[in-house]
Design an enzyme around this catalytic site. Structure first.
Site: not given
Lengths: 385, 385
Positions: A146, A179, A380
């Site tokens: 990602t 994650t 973010n």
């Protein structure tokens, strides 16, 4: 390399079109046997994504024939169709490979709360199946990225057998689990119980000690599959050691690629009364935004380390704590004696080592974290927009 | 205004020279009586600064005649001389005011691990004593500022008596207590037990629910002193309500002035099985760096709220959670039903309200926090350098 280094496995990674960037986004890893034993661990987040809810059920019999993975969408909290999409993708893999849907684990990563396009995903799965190859490991590792900047792969060798693995993860990296999606394969012969013991031993001291930003994902999955294709049955200890080596290698790669990080910070706690105490103290320091921002500024602000230690329930006496940064003991006996001047500490390099000596016992633990940077904030705050 | 609104109190704030900036850095608040009852609460950090170690001992008899405060140095973990400096400053105030050292509370704020210059501090105390005035509250409030951009003061009125307070705090603001110094005064007549009950009731739902950056200080102190100069003895409830009003007002001011914040975020949790559950869930969201960075980017990324809720031990079923942001229900029934589109949420204003409906009970709580911004990173990576 990666998940196809072990005999008996084929893999592929393709561009399905789930990612707006047009980069690879669907991966498939197939175990051709002769064995199909497997183990898996999942996020301890109580809000779980659809693929986790599915895969938790598939692993109960200790058997998997394939893992299908996608980036470009977490398939999490996206309405009733989300679980159906996970289920349909497992059914499709089973149909294509001649197996059972309940032997297919599913992993997804990306944004929470967004629909996952089923026709695109299914077309990607068909394409990946068509490209399955004993050399497909690197392509699969690339397709699960990602915000990762590099694909993560690792291998370890046993006596006549090997272990290989791939991982993704760059943000929302906090343990139990971080994650991330991880697939590990081996051609060793091992039953599910042996694999489970090896995997739990490995993740406890590797992925579970990675805590780059204190945020726990809804999608974390680590799968270990054995094909038995080597014909060799290693001891539990040998298998656990090799799986741990691969997990540690992958965890280090995740650490070095953490979103926006400028420093890779290892928080080592020694002299703890228990391993749990050591982990609690190290994690408290790793989650202090003030400490992490100071490291970004190359500022050896050990007062912020101490302030974080003080929030824990670990056994210690404040006036016995020593703190060193990159080998310089800046805090001695909890400040009741003067330490070395902070100006002696050089934090300009990428690697930072913080040593907290509790002087309360003999246990140790290290947590791997990152500094808090402008790049982290930027990445973010702009991720989904 | 501030701590001198109540009859029986004098205060002063002066430039001693502890701060390189040359701004005011020593404050003194004196209770001229006739009563000298007092209560105080302190940081729950187990690594405590010297003034906290001192003041915890002074309050055991429920009596204080003065509080001396300095900015420009936390006097924490700075060698054996640090505690002696705290002790000496209390002795000096006692000598100047004709009281006992054990009736003088001491508060310090600034960097941990740095020596606090005793001659400069003592000269400042003498200067502050010379300037003590019934109008000195605002000067005292200014002298305790560190990275605060404004002085914080508040008042509340009873029937024939008043409560006034001042506070400082902008970073390392997490509860139990937040990084802050607070002095509250009243001319009500009240014994120490009544004051203690009022103060604990007030802090539990005000300062303890402020969590701007999850970092707990070594120096937090909240002192409440009563002079009895009004001659009125309020009920416990009336006094608690007035003290709570002042604490809530000061907590709001601390919230609005949090270091580097661009958004003031209130996390409200309703339908919790207990108040503790509501606080745990709200605090978990308030401590999610990913959520806080998203708010900075005006991004209503409710998946990050949900991921934080899932890390708690609170009673809830994931498929029953509703999440609203600024009045728009973006997540309905834990994503099993579609919510309103995130694009309907406007986060461009300063105030952000996140409502998490657990639908598991009748308890509620709100935690006040801030977004994670470039300014926060900048301010805290450059603070001591």
């Amino acid at each position: 390399m990666s998940v196809t280094v072990a005999a008996g496995f084929r893999a592929a990674g393709v561009v399905a079109g789930l990612k707006p960037s047009g980069k690879p986004d669907v991966a498939l890893v197939v175990n051709d046997g002769p064995q199909h034993s497997a183990a898996a661990v999942f996020t301890s987040n109580r809000c779980k994504a659809n693929p986790v809810l599915w895969s938790e059920r598939t692993i109960v019999d200790g058997r998997l024939s394939a893992v299908v993975l996608n980036s470009g969408g977490a398939n999490c909290y996206n309405g009733p169709e989300g679980f159906q999409t996970t289920h349909a993708s497992a059914e499709l893999v089973a149909e294509l490979t001649g197996g059972q849907a309940f032997d297919v684990a599913v992993c997804s990563t990306g944004l929470i709360g967004q629909p996952l396009d089923r026709p695109i995903l299914e077309a990607g799965i068909r394409a990946a199946h068509a490209q399955l190859s004993p050399d497909g490991g690197p392509a699969a590792a690339e397709a699960i990225m990602t915000t990762d900047t590099v694909a993560k792969q690792a291998t370890a060798s046993g006596d006549g057998w090997v272990v290989g693995g791939m991982a993704k993860g760059a943000g929302m990296l906090a343990p139990a689990l971080a994650t991330m999606l991880v697939v590990i394969t081996t051609d060793a012969a091992a039953d599910a119980a042996t694999l489970d013991a090896a995997l739990r031993a490995a993740t406890k001291t590797t992925f579970d000690r990675l805590d780059t930003d204190g945020c726990m994902s809804t999608n974390d999955t680590v799968v270990l599959m054995a094909s038995g294709a080597s014909g060799v049955t290693p001891t539990q200890d040998a298998l656990s050691a090799a799986v741990t080596a691969v997990c540690a290698d992958l965890a280090e790669q995740l650490w070095h690629d953490a979103e926006g990080a400028h420093h890779d910070i290892a928080i080592e706690v020694t002299g703890a009364a228990s391993e749990d105490d050591a982990v609690e103290v190290a994690r408290a320091v790793a989650r202090s935004n003030l400490f992490k921002a100071a490291v970004f500024g190359n500022d050896p602000n050990w007062g912020r380390v101490l302030a974080a230690v003080g929030t824990t329930t670990a056994v210690f006496e404040p006036e016995k704590i020593d703190i060193s940064m990159n080998g310089v003991k800046v805090c001695r006996a909890g400040g009741t004696q003067f330490g070395e001047p902070s100006t002696s500490v050089d934090l300009t390099g990428r690697q930072v080592h913080v040593l907290v000596e509790l002087n309360a016992g003999a246990s140790t633990a290290t947590i791997l974290t990152s500094d808090l940077t402008h790049d982290y904030v930027h990445e973010n705050s702009a991720y989904s927009t």
